[in-house]
Write an enzyme that holds these catalytic residues in place. Sequence first.
Site, PDB file in Angstrom:
ATOM      1  N   SER A 180      39.739   1.289  13.398  1.00  9.47           N
ATOM      2  CA  SER A 180      40.796   0.687  12.595  1.00  9.47           C
ATOM      3  C   SER A 180      42.137   0.768  13.325  1.00  9.47           C
ATOM      4  O   SER A 180      42.266   0.317  14.457  1.00  9.47           O
ATOM      5  CB  SER A 180      40.838   1.357  11.220  1.00  9.47           C
ATOM      6  N   ASP A 312      34.127  -7.126   6.426  1.00  6.22           N
ATOM      7  CA  ASP A 312      35.362  -6.505   6.902  1.00  6.22           C
ATOM      8  C   ASP A 312      36.390  -7.595   7.169  1.00  6.22           C
ATOM      9  O   ASP A 312      36.128  -8.531   7.931  1.00  6.22           O
ATOM     10  CB  ASP A 312      35.077  -5.720   8.188  1.00  6.22           C
ATOM     11  N   HIS A 342      34.639  -2.121   6.175  1.00 11.56           N
ATOM     12  CA  HIS A 342      35.710  -1.400   6.840  1.00 11.56           C
ATOM     13  C   HIS A 342      35.845   0.025   6.306  1.00 11.56           C
ATOM     14  O   HIS A 342      35.859   0.254   5.104  1.00 11.56           O
ATOM     15  CB  HIS A 342      37.041  -2.135   6.654  1.00 11.56           C
TER      16      HIS A 342
END
Length: 372
Positions: A180, A312, A342
Amino acid sequence: MLVLSLVLLCTFFVGVFVWTVLQHFLTVDVPSTLQHPAKFRFLHCLFLKWPCGNIFERLGICSRPRFTQLLHGFVRTKKDARLVVTDLYFGTIPVRLFQSKADAGPCMGVLTSLQATQGGCCDRFCLADLYHHLCNFLALETDSVLLSIGYHCLNASIHFLKALETYSVDPSRVAICGDSTGGAYVVCVTQALVGRSDVPQIRAQVLIYPLKFMMTCMFKYMVIDFHWWEAILDGAFMPPDFWRKYKQWLSSDNIPRRFRKMRHQPVFPSPFNGAAYLENKHLLDVDNAPLIRDDETIAQLPKAFLVSCEHDILRDDTLLYMKRLEDQRVPVMWYHVEDGFHGSLLLFDKEIFLFLCSLKIVNAIANYIKSI
């Protein structure tokens, strides 16, 4: 008076909980391919707790970072007798070092930057606690010395690379890994280290659903007025000549066909907004937009392992950067998780919140690092 305060506080939390559940069911469509949809719905409601931090901040009760720290305070880490775990400071930069007690010589080194801006928390060690067990697992599974870092990622990385002998790390076997926001940091660090002769070369980069822009954190970190939210999301702040120069890398045409929607049409920026550009043009600096780094730098990057998840919002970020690397003949391995979402990596050891996709990702990462 105390009883009344407690009643009001309880009423407030019940109201927030009801609002959270209603918002979830009104706005969230859980894909049919996602395993354990009920578990996912509950987990999503928990993640909607972050607005509470904003509410407390507006009421003057506590700041949002402090609220996040309080929540993270409930995270408990367990010691593993096979590892030595040390909290250190590189100058003023807090880091956490994981070393196996069984290491007998130069071994693999792994730099990790794992979702470093999680929830706006400014205590790096509380963030390290969230990923503590994951770092434990990777250090043991890959037989490596692992350093967990967050903010000032480049400076901490350089410090570690210059001191590899101190930590019994083989300078020819150093990988850098991030997910991320941390994945975006890893991209920037590897690009910044290209051509430097004063530190060992990074052998491989592991990018787990890396983001190029996370709007809320980006707006706060770069001091951007939320008035420009739509202009930035629509690309209206992007000058036409900028788009013409870089559309070969930014265009949705670069996304593999199977990921495009039916009747796909290339996405172009909205009509140019000059005022939005003047206030936000720093977003187009190459240091903030690594996808547009020059070909010469991209071509010198280390080999890469990229992880993307089907469910995601950042999936296409990963695919665009993969295309950018491949075009410059950087060796790339790609692992796509059809039932992934995610943040699922963080859940690999969370028992009741465990998803199969979490185990798939962490095992794929460990196997790749072991192959280096």
